[in-house]
Design a protein around this motif. Sequence first.
Motif, mmCIF file in Angstrom:
data_model
loop_
_atom_site.group_PDB
_atom_site.id
_atom_site.type_symbol
_atom_site.label_atom_id
_atom_site.label_comp_id
_atom_site.label_asym_id
_atom_site.label_seq_id
_atom_site.Cartn_x
_atom_site.Cartn_y
_atom_site.Cartn_z
ATOM 1 N N LEU A 1 0.809 -1.224 0.000
ATOM 2 C CA LEU A 1 0.000 0.000 0.000
ATOM 3 C C LEU A 1 0.840 1.271 0.000
ATOM 4 C CD1 LEU A 1 -3.014 -0.924 2.315
ATOM 5 C CD2 LEU A 1 -2.721 -1.277 -0.135
ATOM 6 N N THR A 2 2.090 1.158 0.456
ATOM 7 C CA THR A 2 2.930 2.365 0.475
ATOM 8 C C THR A 2 3.398 2.747 -0.935
ATOM 9 O OG1 THR A 2 4.993 1.183 0.838
ATOM 10 C CG2 THR A 2 3.768 1.833 2.804
ATOM 11 N N THR A 3 3.092 1.914 -1.911
ATOM 12 C CA THR A 3 3.441 2.257 -3.295
ATOM 13 C C THR A 3 2.323 3.062 -3.969
ATOM 14 O OG1 THR A 3 2.463 0.232 -4.193
ATOM 15 C CG2 THR A 3 4.787 0.116 -3.557
ATOM 16 N N ALA A 4 1.249 3.348 -3.217
ATOM 17 C CA ALA A 4 0.074 3.985 -3.830
ATOM 18 C C ALA A 4 0.410 5.329 -4.457
ATOM 19 C CB ALA A 4 -1.024 4.157 -2.788
ATOM 20 N N ARG A 5 -0.102 5.556 -5.644
ATOM 21 C CA ARG A 5 0.046 6.858 -6.309
ATOM 22 C C ARG A 5 -1.244 7.140 -7.075
ATOM 23 N NH1 ARG A 5 2.706 1.895 -7.871
ATOM 24 N NH2 ARG A 5 2.311 1.583 -10.071
ATOM 25 N N PHE A 6 -1.503 8.435 -7.266
ATOM 26 C CA PHE A 6 -2.741 8.818 -7.946
ATOM 27 C C PHE A 6 -2.765 8.250 -9.358
ATOM 28 C CE2 PHE A 6 -5.089 11.689 -10.713
ATOM 29 C CZ PHE A 6 -6.342 11.593 -10.129
ATOM 30 N N HIS A 7 -3.917 7.713 -9.749
ATOM 31 C CA HIS A 7 -4.033 7.174 -11.102
ATOM 32 C C HIS A 7 -4.986 7.999 -11.958
ATOM 33 C CE1 HIS A 7 -4.057 4.290 -14.350
ATOM 34 N NE2 HIS A 7 -5.373 4.223 -14.269
ATOM 35 N N THR A 8 -6.248 8.098 -11.525
ATOM 36 C CA THR A 8 -7.207 8.850 -12.337
ATOM 37 C C THR A 8 -8.446 9.212 -11.523
ATOM 38 O OG1 THR A 8 -8.377 8.877 -14.477
ATOM 39 C CG2 THR A 8 -8.500 6.847 -13.237
ATOM 40 N N THR B 1 -16.847 16.920 -4.220
ATOM 41 C CA THR B 1 -16.153 16.014 -5.139
ATOM 42 C C THR B 1 -16.955 14.747 -5.339
ATOM 43 O OG1 THR B 1 -14.917 15.350 -3.217
ATOM 44 C CG2 THR B 1 -13.753 16.720 -4.810
ATOM 45 N N GLN B 2 -17.888 14.781 -6.249
ATOM 46 C CA GLN B 2 -18.695 13.598 -6.536
ATOM 47 C C GLN B 2 -17.993 12.781 -7.616
ATOM 48 O OE1 GLN B 2 -21.759 12.510 -5.106
ATOM 49 N NE2 GLN B 2 -21.037 13.910 -3.546
ATOM 50 N N ALA B 3 -16.854 12.229 -7.263
ATOM 51 C CA ALA B 3 -16.104 11.449 -8.245
ATOM 52 C C ALA B 3 -15.385 10.318 -7.532
ATOM 53 C CB ALA B 3 -15.100 12.346 -8.957
ATOM 54 N N LEU B 4 -14.974 9.320 -8.292
ATOM 55 C CA LEU B 4 -14.180 8.223 -7.733
ATOM 56 C C LEU B 4 -12.717 8.542 -8.021
ATOM 57 C CD1 LEU B 4 -16.220 5.228 -9.263
ATOM 58 C CD2 LEU B 4 -16.611 6.381 -7.070
ATOM 59 N N ASN B 5 -11.899 8.507 -6.989
ATOM 60 C CA ASN B 5 -10.469 8.746 -7.198
ATOM 61 C C ASN B 5 -9.715 7.426 -7.126
ATOM 62 O OD1 ASN B 5 -10.025 11.601 -7.640
ATOM 63 N ND2 ASN B 5 -10.949 11.845 -5.615
ATOM 64 N N TYR B 6 -8.989 7.130 -8.198
ATOM 65 C CA TYR B 6 -8.246 5.875 -8.294
ATOM 66 C C TYR B 6 -6.778 6.077 -7.937
ATOM 67 C CZ TYR B 6 -11.674 2.810 -10.505
ATOM 68 O OH TYR B 6 -12.747 2.003 -10.747
ATOM 69 N N PHE B 7 -6.272 5.193 -7.069
ATOM 70 C CA PHE B 7 -4.845 5.156 -6.756
ATOM 71 C C PHE B 7 -4.339 3.771 -7.135
ATOM 72 C CE2 PHE B 7 -7.039 7.923 -3.765
ATOM 73 C CZ PHE B 7 -6.378 9.117 -3.980
ATOM 74 N N SER B 8 -3.197 3.708 -7.781
ATOM 75 C CA SER B 8 -2.681 2.395 -8.154
ATOM 76 C C SER B 8 -1.619 1.951 -7.166
ATOM 77 C CB SER B 8 -2.132 2.409 -9.585
ATOM 78 O OG SER B 8 -1.238 3.473 -9.745
ATOM 79 N N VAL B 9 -1.527 0.629 -6.957
ATOM 80 C CA VAL B 9 -0.469 0.070 -6.106
ATOM 81 C C VAL B 9 0.280 -1.020 -6.863
ATOM 82 C CG1 VAL B 9 -1.635 0.564 -3.904
ATOM 83 C CG2 VAL B 9 -2.028 -1.641 -5.020
ATOM 84 N N GLY B 10 1.548 -1.201 -6.472
ATOM 85 C CA GLY B 10 2.393 -2.185 -7.142
ATOM 86 C C GLY B 10 3.653 -1.492 -7.629
ATOM 87 N N PRO B 11 4.574 -2.269 -8.230
ATOM 88 C CA PRO B 11 5.789 -1.665 -8.773
ATOM 89 C C PRO B 11 5.433 -0.618 -9.828
ATOM 90 C CG PRO B 11 5.832 -4.072 -8.934
ATOM 91 C CD PRO B 11 4.475 -3.700 -8.469
ATOM 92 N N ALA B 12 6.340 0.321 -10.049
ATOM 93 C CA ALA B 12 6.062 1.428 -10.971
ATOM 94 C C ALA B 12 5.626 0.938 -12.353
ATOM 95 C CB ALA B 12 7.308 2.308 -11.089
ATOM 96 N N ASP B 13 6.203 -0.194 -12.791
ATOM 97 C CA ASP B 13 5.899 -0.650 -14.146
ATOM 98 C C ASP B 13 4.782 -1.699 -14.187
ATOM 99 O OD1 ASP B 13 7.306 -2.545 -12.802
ATOM 100 O OD2 ASP B 13 8.635 -3.079 -14.480
ATOM 101 N N ARG B 14 4.182 -1.980 -13.024
ATOM 102 C CA ARG B 14 3.149 -3.022 -13.024
ATOM 103 C C ARG B 14 2.091 -2.712 -11.965
ATOM 104 N NH1 ARG B 14 2.876 -8.763 -11.609
ATOM 105 N NH2 ARG B 14 4.683 -8.463 -10.279
ATOM 106 N N VAL B 15 0.894 -2.400 -12.416
ATOM 107 C CA VAL B 15 -0.186 -2.103 -11.477
ATOM 108 C C VAL B 15 -0.791 -3.414 -10.980
ATOM 109 C CG1 VAL B 15 -2.438 -1.009 -11.212
ATOM 110 C CG2 VAL B 15 -0.693 0.091 -12.602
#
Length: 213
Positions: free
Chosen positions: A4-11, A60-74
Amino acid sequence: MPLLTTARFHTTVAALHQLPRDGVVEVAFVGRSNAGKSTAINVLCNRRRLAFSSRTPGRTQALNYFSVGPADRVLGYLVDTPGYGYASAPLETKHTWDQLAGRYLQDRPQLAGVVLLADVRRGLTERDLRLIDWVPPSTRLAVALTKSDKLSREQARRTLRTVGAELARLRPGAADSVLLFSALNRSGSDELARVVENWIETGLPGSPQPPAA
Ligand code: GDP
């Protein structure tokens, strides 16, 4: 590194047709406004401002996606849903929530699990119960009772038991979990992080397990 500490904003997804189509496993975070959802996501991901609550109800009526995993693999997405339950929110906002987050929860094949955050001093509200009703039986559910530092250990444990009993009645046979959580003293955060990481690592219920390394 903990996943989970690899989480970064996705979309950001403001309409259902914008949902990712890559089939990656998702875990959704839901809860009434002010339940401590953003704070909990930040604690779990060990970040200060990954998720932030909008101070304006229903802004903010939206879903915020954060991706986890190595930088090159979600490996998975954490999906932050808008807070709900402001009595003063306009009807239109409630409708938008149901149309976007509500429909997302009810019909999203790659949704492995849902984390419901609820203030331990309130327990589950009517709105929380309705939401739980929407979560398909095959989707895993964890209820984190937040701000446990605000109650005595005995009071918090009492709510833990009550909510456990409510879940057993609402979703008989489901392996749901309930835990006490505090962002202030971090109690419950390792436990919740393990639950979420386990959902992402084991994938969707009924889907083939990844081959052992
Ligand atoms: P959200 O609207 O659900 O995203 O809620 P926030 O994460 O913004 O939290 C709402 C308020 O509760 C903020 O003032 C937080 O500082 C506070 N809060 C969140 N988690 C905790 C906790 O575990 N303990 C205490 N004492 N306060 C908390």
